[in-house]
Scaffold this active site. Sequence first.
Site, PDB file in Angstrom:
ATOM      1  N   CYS A  34       0.812  -0.986   0.018  1.00 44.28           N
ATOM      2  CA  CYS A  34      -0.058  -0.173  -0.027  1.00 44.28           C
ATOM      3  C   CYS A  34       0.882   1.316  -0.068  1.00 44.28           C
ATOM      4  CB  CYS A  34      -0.778   0.040   1.262  1.00 44.28           C
ATOM      5  SG  CYS A  34      -2.501   1.094   0.945  1.00 44.28           S
ATOM      6  N   HIS A  42      -3.346  -5.776   2.558  1.00 49.03           N
ATOM      7  CA  HIS A  42      -3.103  -5.779   3.957  1.00 49.03           C
ATOM      8  C   HIS A  42      -3.605  -7.170   4.459  1.00 49.03           C
ATOM      9  CE1 HIS A  42      -1.889  -1.737   4.240  1.00 49.03           C
ATOM     10  NE2 HIS A  42      -3.164  -1.244   3.891  1.00 49.03           N
TER      11      HIS A  42
HETATM   12  N1  GLN Z   1      -1.960   6.744   2.526  1.00 46.57           N
HETATM   13  C1  GLN Z   1      -2.136   6.082   1.281  1.00 46.57           C
HETATM   14  C2  GLN Z   1      -3.472   6.131   0.846  1.00 46.57           C
HETATM   15  O1  GLN Z   1      -4.345   6.454   1.463  1.00 46.57           O
HETATM   16  C3  GLN Z   1      -1.727   4.580   1.690  1.00 46.57           C
HETATM   17  C4  GLN Z   1      -2.817   3.956   2.860  1.00 46.57           C
HETATM   18  C5  GLN Z   1      -2.277   2.482   3.298  1.00 46.57           C
HETATM   19  O2  GLN Z   1      -1.089   2.244   3.135  1.00 46.57           O
HETATM   20  N2  GLN Z   1      -3.097   1.856   3.471  1.00 46.57           N
HETATM   21  O3  GLN Z   1      -3.485   5.853  -0.457  1.00 46.57           O
END
Ligand code: GLN
Length: 239
Positions: free
Chosen positions: A95, A193
């Site tokens: 992510c 995740h």
């Molecule tokens: N901040 C990033 C987004 O919202 C990644 C989020 C995350 O790692 N879950 O796209």
Amino acid sequence: MTRESTVAIGLLLPDVLGTYGDSGNAQVLRKRLQWRGIEAEVHPVRLGEPVPSWFDLYLLGGGEDDAQVLAADHLRGQRGLLGAVSAGAVVFGVCAGLQVLGTSFRGLDGVRHDGLGLLDATTEPGPRRAVGEVVATAVAEPVCGPLTGFENHLGRTRLGQSADPLGRIVRGTGNGDGHEGAVTGKVVATYLHGPVLARNPGLADLVLGWLVGHPLPPLEVTEVDHLRLERLSTRSRRS
Ligand code: GLN
């Protein structure tokens, strides 16, 4: 492998890229190596610390927009990391980790930030947050079975010519264009995740196969198989 063939797993910035339990991926990789008689150590590297060049594998997890900017600012100048990747080290990002590994990303603040350029991928904010269970068909070779995980991100990622998608979306958003994740050489990243490597042992072994230099035969681990079946059956129900 370093230090008398103990595999060195570098867990990068768990203090800022650790919001979603992605550090569990390091434990999964260590355990799957140990089950095969290969010793491994996990080495956390925190914000402000230099990233060593001697890790065999580098992990980056997910995090909030501000945390990910801090992470990118710190990692961009880390010659240890960039040198290790040119020398063939494996990198696995989740992510925010995916976005940081790309060439650039932009969050809700509208500012464009340079990534590490290890994946040909750019990220822009999407119309709404993508939150929920994801299922994808793995398409990167060698194919490692259906991918499952959960996503929580605003960014939408477009891959350039030198990156391939990791999977094709069956359910959920992933990169936002029907693809999920990115692969270039031994650098791989995903929006999933979970921790994703606990939920997808085939993906864990794909990464470990790159690390040891040959494909690994599957392991039979009843708990892991049960978890996977449960996750795959959950996603087939409507929610
Ligand atoms: N901040 C990033 C987004 O919202 C990644 C989020 C995350 O790692 N879950 O796209």
